[in-house]
Scaffold this active site. Sequence first.
Site, PDB file in Angstrom:
ATOM      1  N   ASP A  36      34.078  36.617  76.754  1.00 16.39           N
ATOM      2  CA  ASP A  36      33.169  37.187  77.770  1.00 16.39           C
ATOM      3  C   ASP A  36      32.622  36.142  78.736  1.00 16.39           C
ATOM      4  O   ASP A  36      31.801  36.455  79.594  1.00 16.39           O
ATOM      5  CB  ASP A  36      32.009  37.920  77.080  1.00 16.39           C
ATOM      6  CG  ASP A  36      31.108  36.974  76.291  1.00 16.39           C
ATOM      7  OD1 ASP A  36      31.421  35.763  76.228  1.00 16.39           O
ATOM      8  OD2 ASP A  36      30.090  37.423  75.749  1.00 16.39           O
ATOM      9  N   GLY A  37      33.049  34.881  78.582  1.00 14.02           N
ATOM     10  CA  GLY A  37      32.626  33.842  79.530  1.00 14.02           C
ATOM     11  C   GLY A  37      31.497  32.957  79.037  1.00 14.02           C
ATOM     12  O   GLY A  37      31.191  31.943  79.666  1.00 14.02           O
ATOM     13  N   GLU A  38      30.849  33.327  77.931  1.00 15.93           N
ATOM     14  CA  GLU A  38      29.782  32.452  77.417  1.00 15.93           C
ATOM     15  C   GLU A  38      30.376  31.111  76.980  1.00 15.93           C
ATOM     16  O   GLU A  38      31.532  31.036  76.568  1.00 15.93           O
ATOM     17  CB  GLU A  38      29.105  33.097  76.194  1.00 15.93           C
ATOM     18  CG  GLU A  38      28.079  34.136  76.555  1.00 15.93           C
ATOM     19  CD  GLU A  38      27.291  34.627  75.335  1.00 15.93           C
ATOM     20  OE1 GLU A  38      27.431  34.033  74.247  1.00 15.93           O
ATOM     21  OE2 GLU A  38      26.551  35.607  75.498  1.00 15.93           O
ATOM     22  N   ARG A  92      19.538  21.784  98.779  1.00 13.06           N
ATOM     23  CA  ARG A  92      19.466  22.103 100.212  1.00 13.06           C
ATOM     24  C   ARG A  92      18.485  23.230 100.510  1.00 13.06           C
ATOM     25  O   ARG A  92      17.832  23.250 101.541  1.00 13.06           O
ATOM     26  CB  ARG A  92      20.865  22.454 100.742  1.00 13.06           C
ATOM     27  CG  ARG A  92      21.723  21.217 100.928  1.00 13.06           C
ATOM     28  CD  ARG A  92      23.122  21.561 101.374  1.00 13.06           C
ATOM     29  NE  ARG A  92      23.967  21.971 100.259  1.00 13.06           N
ATOM     30  CZ  ARG A  92      25.269  22.208 100.360  1.00 13.06           C
ATOM     31  NH1 ARG A  92      25.864  22.085 101.514  1.00 13.06           N
ATOM     32  NH2 ARG A  92      25.972  22.566  99.304  1.00 13.06           N
ATOM     33  N   GLN A  93      18.378  24.206  99.585  1.00  9.60           N
ATOM     34  CA  GLN A  93      17.495  25.358  99.813  1.00  9.60           C
ATOM     35  C   GLN A  93      16.093  25.001  99.318  1.00  9.60           C
ATOM     36  O   GLN A  93      15.717  25.298  98.179  1.00  9.60           O
ATOM     37  CB  GLN A  93      18.070  26.573  99.066  1.00  9.60           C
ATOM     38  CG  GLN A  93      17.301  27.861  99.258  1.00  9.60           C
ATOM     39  CD  GLN A  93      17.571  28.546 100.595  1.00  9.60           C
ATOM     40  OE1 GLN A  93      18.549  28.246 101.271  1.00  9.60           O
ATOM     41  NE2 GLN A  93      16.695  29.437 101.002  1.00  9.60           N
ATOM     42  N   ASP A 168      23.943  13.915 112.657  1.00  7.44           N
ATOM     43  CA  ASP A 168      22.666  14.579 112.973  1.00  7.44           C
ATOM     44  C   ASP A 168      21.500  13.663 112.629  1.00  7.44           C
ATOM     45  O   ASP A 168      21.666  12.639 111.968  1.00  7.44           O
ATOM     46  CB  ASP A 168      22.546  15.914 112.217  1.00  7.44           C
ATOM     47  CG  ASP A 168      22.824  15.774 110.726  1.00  7.44           C
ATOM     48  OD1 ASP A 168      22.542  14.688 110.170  1.00  7.44           O
ATOM     49  OD2 ASP A 168      23.328  16.723 110.117  1.00  7.44           O
ATOM     50  N   LYS A 191      22.703  18.055 115.827  1.00  3.71           N
ATOM     51  CA  LYS A 191      23.550  19.134 115.292  1.00  3.71           C
ATOM     52  C   LYS A 191      22.785  20.445 115.262  1.00  3.71           C
ATOM     53  O   LYS A 191      21.626  20.487 114.890  1.00  3.71           O
ATOM     54  CB  LYS A 191      24.012  18.754 113.885  1.00  3.71           C
ATOM     55  CG  LYS A 191      24.907  19.788 113.220  1.00  3.71           C
ATOM     56  CD  LYS A 191      25.612  19.232 111.984  1.00  3.71           C
ATOM     57  CE  LYS A 191      24.790  19.365 110.739  1.00  3.71           C
ATOM     58  NZ  LYS A 191      25.492  18.878 109.534  1.00  3.71           N
ATOM     59  N   ARG A 193      23.422  24.190 113.469  1.00  4.87           N
ATOM     60  CA  ARG A 193      24.337  24.905 112.569  1.00  4.87           C
ATOM     61  C   ARG A 193      24.330  26.389 112.925  1.00  4.87           C
ATOM     62  O   ARG A 193      23.281  27.010 113.037  1.00  4.87           O
ATOM     63  CB  ARG A 193      23.905  24.690 111.107  1.00  4.87           C
ATOM     64  CG  ARG A 193      24.865  25.291 110.108  1.00  4.87           C
ATOM     65  CD  ARG A 193      24.595  24.831 108.692  1.00  4.87           C
ATOM     66  NE  ARG A 193      25.100  23.500 108.382  1.00  4.87           N
ATOM     67  CZ  ARG A 193      26.367  23.202 108.167  1.00  4.87           C
ATOM     68  NH1 ARG A 193      27.297  24.147 108.236  1.00  4.87           N
ATOM     69  NH2 ARG A 193      26.735  21.966 107.887  1.00  4.87           N
ATOM     70  N   ASP A 218      27.944  10.288 106.345  1.00  9.54           N
ATOM     71  CA  ASP A 218      27.043  11.408 106.031  1.00  9.54           C
ATOM     72  C   ASP A 218      26.749  11.381 104.532  1.00  9.54           C
ATOM     73  O   ASP A 218      27.457  10.716 103.767  1.00  9.54           O
ATOM     74  CB  ASP A 218      27.690  12.740 106.430  1.00  9.54           C
ATOM     75  CG  ASP A 218      26.647  13.800 106.811  1.00  9.54           C
ATOM     76  OD1 ASP A 218      25.439  13.564 106.599  1.00  9.54           O
ATOM     77  OD2 ASP A 218      27.051  14.856 107.318  1.00  9.54           O
TER      78      ASP A 218
HETATM   79  C1  R5P Z   1      23.589  18.433 106.376  1.00 11.57           C
HETATM   80  O1  R5P Z   1      22.366  18.347 106.463  1.00 11.57           O
HETATM   81  C2  R5P Z   1      24.376  17.474 105.562  1.00 11.57           C
HETATM   82  O2  R5P Z   1      23.891  16.177 105.719  1.00 11.57           O
HETATM   83  C3  R5P Z   1      25.863  17.539 105.882  1.00 11.57           C
HETATM   84  O3  R5P Z   1      26.056  17.143 107.225  1.00 11.57           O
HETATM   85  C4  R5P Z   1      26.411  18.919 105.684  1.00 11.57           C
HETATM   86  O4  R5P Z   1      26.007  19.461 104.452  1.00 11.57           O
HETATM   87  C5  R5P Z   1      27.919  18.893 105.750  1.00 11.57           C
HETATM   88  O5  R5P Z   1      28.389  20.208 105.584  1.00 11.57           O
HETATM   89  P1  R5P Z   1      29.824  20.620 106.118  1.00 11.57           P
HETATM   90  O6  R5P Z   1      30.820  19.635 105.607  1.00 11.57           O
HETATM   91  O7  R5P Z   1      30.046  22.008 105.535  1.00 11.57           O
HETATM   92  O8  R5P Z   1      29.744  20.686 107.598  1.00 11.57           O
END
Ligand code: R5P
Length: 296
Positions: A36-38, A92-93, A168, A191, A193, A218
């Site tokens: 079942d994935g556990e 990120r969130q 960015d 940048k 998005r 980055d």
């Molecule tokens: C954004 O704030 C990060 O520093 C990266 O630039 C970003 O997560 C890169 O995402 P992707 O490769 O999907 O453009």
Amino acid sequence: MIATLHHFAENTAEAQRLADALGIACCAISVRHFPDGESLVRVGQSEQTALLYRSLDAPNAKLVETLLAASALRDGGARKVVLVAPYLAYMRQDIAFVPGEAVSQRVIGALIAEAFDGLVTVDPHLHRTPTLEAVVPGIVAVNVAAAATIARALAATVTPDTVLVGPDAESRPWVEAVAAPLGLEVVIGTKLRHGDRKVEIALVDADRLAGRPAILIDDLISSGGTLKTCAALLRGAGVTTIGAVATHCLASRADLAALAESGIAPVLATDTVPGPAASIAMAPALAEAIRSHGLA
Ligand code: R5P
């Protein structure tokens, strides 16, 4: 202090490099999946201190198994359990951008703080959160910067006219930290998005790039959209070559192939996430941070 490094199968090579750098034993964690994935997680013998190495790319199942392993290590007698997650997911969130969205950073940080005595990670994506301590309240939080390791990896091949390019404003600290020891010039873009794979980038100082090699820097390559968009701008600005280096590369093989087609070669990353780009070992920097914080 007696410590052992426990790791999951997909991180065997990186965990072994870290255990070697720390001079401690390395012990594989086994995982069996039920129909079942556990996941049934089984750890080896615990020393007083257990370092648990797992990079949290593709994080959903990995997070659950990591929490189960932490619990099993304590049951086995570990008094201190430290998570070494070179890539830390869900950072990120950090706010609800739209009403109703979960603030993932806060939820995952609280889970980690509850299960572990310490967290060691590399360049976490903390744009609005001031410190890693704020993400995992009440436990030891160690943020290892990859810039010095990346600069050392580039030192043998970059020429003095190379320009390091950040896509960015958020990339500026990383780009400047890599450029400083190498004495290289920096260009930073802006940048916007528009979607998971769609970004709009402007490079204000593009005239400084003509006839020079450029390396994109980055913290994260996810879909690769950011780097591909930058590559088109750099070609337009007349650069001679385009390379890219990131701390973490989450890109699929297809997305890496698309980056090569866009003229970026090589694409390099540290080994925080295993994969074809992950050629820069973080073990020495991780070991130094773990030792200096008395975690092993
Ligand atoms: C954004 O704030 C990060 O520093 C990266 O630039 C970003 O997560 C890169 O995402 P992707 O490769 O999907 O453009």
